[in-house]
Write a protein that holds these residues in place. Sequence first.
Motif, PDB file in Angstrom:
ATOM      1  N   LEU A 240      49.388 -28.209  62.002  1.00 24.42           N
ATOM      2  CA  LEU A 240      48.943 -27.993  60.537  1.00 24.42           C
ATOM      3  C   LEU A 240      47.752 -27.192  60.261  1.00 24.42           C
ATOM      4  O   LEU A 240      47.552 -26.671  59.471  1.00 24.42           O
ATOM      5  CB  LEU A 240      49.006 -29.537  60.197  1.00 24.42           C
ATOM      6  N   ALA A 241      46.737 -27.634  61.066  1.00 20.65           N
ATOM      7  CA  ALA A 241      45.360 -26.973  60.908  1.00 20.65           C
ATOM      8  C   ALA A 241      45.361 -25.548  61.033  1.00 20.65           C
ATOM      9  O   ALA A 241      44.727 -24.667  60.391  1.00 20.65           O
ATOM     10  CB  ALA A 241      44.385 -27.600  62.141  1.00 20.65           C
ATOM     11  N   THR A 242      46.297 -25.082  62.023  1.00 19.15           N
ATOM     12  CA  THR A 242      46.131 -23.645  62.310  1.00 19.15           C
ATOM     13  C   THR A 242      46.989 -23.020  61.019  1.00 19.15           C
ATOM     14  O   THR A 242      46.335 -21.814  60.616  1.00 19.15           O
ATOM     15  CB  THR A 242      47.513 -23.344  63.497  1.00 19.15           C
ATOM     16  N   GLY A 243      48.107 -23.529  60.527  1.00 15.59           N
ATOM     17  CA  GLY A 243      48.498 -22.977  59.339  1.00 15.59           C
ATOM     18  C   GLY A 243      47.550 -23.228  58.080  1.00 15.59           C
ATOM     19  O   GLY A 243      47.434 -22.209  57.216  1.00 15.59           O
ATOM     20  N   VAL A 244      46.769 -24.302  57.943  1.00 22.09           N
ATOM     21  CA  VAL A 244      45.914 -24.245  56.884  1.00 22.09           C
ATOM     22  C   VAL A 244      44.820 -23.163  57.017  1.00 22.09           C
ATOM     23  O   VAL A 244      44.300 -22.560  56.112  1.00 22.09           O
ATOM     24  CB  VAL A 244      45.095 -25.678  56.842  1.00 22.09           C
ATOM     25  N   VAL A 245      44.404 -23.043  58.374  1.00 21.29           N
ATOM     26  CA  VAL A 245      43.187 -21.987  58.562  1.00 21.29           C
ATOM     27  C   VAL A 245      43.801 -20.451  58.089  1.00 21.29           C
ATOM     28  O   VAL A 245      43.150 -19.828  57.474  1.00 21.29           O
ATOM     29  CB  VAL A 245      42.692 -22.234  59.807  1.00 21.29           C
ATOM     30  N   ASN A 246      45.053 -20.378  58.465  1.00 19.94           N
ATOM     31  CA  ASN A 246      45.452 -19.075  58.258  1.00 19.94           C
ATOM     32  C   ASN A 246      45.612 -18.713  56.682  1.00 19.94           C
ATOM     33  O   ASN A 246      45.289 -17.680  56.256  1.00 19.94           O
ATOM     34  CB  ASN A 246      47.074 -19.030  58.670  1.00 19.94           C
ATOM     35  N   LEU A 247      45.852 -19.895  55.964  1.00 16.46           N
ATOM     36  CA  LEU A 247      46.039 -19.887  54.499  1.00 16.46           C
ATOM     37  C   LEU A 247      44.658 -19.586  53.837  1.00 16.46           C
ATOM     38  O   LEU A 247      44.461 -18.893  52.674  1.00 16.46           O
ATOM     39  CB  LEU A 247      46.667 -20.934  53.984  1.00 16.46           C
ATOM     40  N   ILE A 248      43.600 -20.352  54.427  1.00 15.04           N
ATOM     41  CA  ILE A 248      42.283 -20.138  53.861  1.00 15.04           C
ATOM     42  C   ILE A 248      41.861 -18.775  54.280  1.00 15.04           C
ATOM     43  O   ILE A 248      41.121 -18.280  53.392  1.00 15.04           O
ATOM     44  CB  ILE A 248      41.096 -21.130  54.633  1.00 15.04           C
ATOM     45  N   HIS A 249      42.144 -18.316  55.345  1.00 19.41           N
ATOM     46  CA  HIS A 249      41.703 -16.770  55.535  1.00 19.41           C
ATOM     47  C   HIS A 249      42.380 -15.903  54.471  1.00 19.41           C
ATOM     48  O   HIS A 249      41.674 -14.970  53.907  1.00 19.41           O
ATOM     49  CB  HIS A 249      42.224 -16.453  56.856  1.00 19.41           C
ATOM     50  N   ILE A 250      43.674 -15.930  54.171  1.00 19.66           N
ATOM     51  CA  ILE A 250      44.313 -15.196  53.178  1.00 19.66           C
ATOM     52  C   ILE A 250      43.638 -15.318  51.475  1.00 19.66           C
ATOM     53  O   ILE A 250      43.594 -14.587  51.011  1.00 19.66           O
ATOM     54  CB  ILE A 250      45.892 -15.243  53.278  1.00 19.66           C
ATOM     55  N   PHE A 251      43.756 -16.914  51.433  1.00 22.82           N
ATOM     56  CA  PHE A 251      43.627 -16.828  49.938  1.00 22.82           C
ATOM     57  C   PHE A 251      42.345 -17.446  49.549  1.00 22.82           C
ATOM     58  O   PHE A 251      41.813 -17.508  48.202  1.00 22.82           O
ATOM     59  CB  PHE A 251      44.687 -18.077  49.585  1.00 22.82           C
TER      60      PHE A 251
END
Length: 314
Positions: A240-251
């Motif tokens: 979940l944290a990996t997914g959230v960090v990816n999304l933070i990087h993109i958006f």
Amino acid sequence: MEYSIGVDIGGTKILAGIVSRGGEVLYKQKVPTPKMGRNDILQELKELIENLTQWASLNDITLQGIGIGTAGQVNPFEGKILSGTANINNWGDIYLQQEVNSYSDLPVYVDNDVNVLTLAEAELGAAKGYHEVLCLALGTGVGGGIISKGELLRGAWGGAAELGHMTINFDGEQCNCGFRGCLETYASGPWIAKRMNDLRNAVKGNKEAVVSLTSEEVFRFYHLGDPFATKVVQTMIRGLATGVVNLIHIFNPQIVVLGGGVMYDGQWIIDLVKQEIQSLGIRTLVDDVKIELSNLSNDSGLIGAALQTWVNGR
Ligand SMILES: [Zn+2]
């Protein structure tokens, strides 16, 4: 006060009601989702909308629109359900807006269930007042919604923000979307339960002998210190944290809201995710983001659906 009809079409029930611009539900009706799908659902929907329209007129309420949120892939510009979901039989390739307009003159708005939840979150919930928002709904699957510059991010035809099917491990397990290692395979209820059952079965060596668990039960075992459940929760939090960090990087969002059945009573999950992302990602992007638990109710799908009338409709 302004009012609209909201309809939430889910795998088990259809909830429809009269909702104010401020998110108050004046009157609502609930029916089980017909098992046969399409025609029966459309018939049920017609009856619900006619009942609510009648109720509104008896109570001197002027309705401004009908907003529908449904599981599946939706083209909101055409008010069309493209493909349904495993949870609802025969629920794709339907011009829903057109169907409803065959018996109601009100403007009709259709979008997928997680987009309308995201609207509710941004208008009335944990993300109120923010204009760059990410929402993840962790349940039977993992759904997503993105608000950018105060509006839902749609993509070419409305299919954007399938955040649950972002892969975070290309060697991971196969998701039911066909991809491998999707966020959904880490953070959805059935996958959390599956990991725990697999671990237990591996030790016992006899699948028949083991009773299968739900994600809720996995969390209960986790809080009791069970070593299998601890391992499963650690994997979930890392995913979940990996997914959230990816999304933070993109958006580059201001806030990430986590909700859905898996997050029920889930402040402890929020705390663990926050802890985990402290060691991950680009600090300038990750450090300032708020990670919050959804504070919406069971009616939020219905309310968000109705909000389309005033916010971001099509
Ligand atoms: Zn997937």
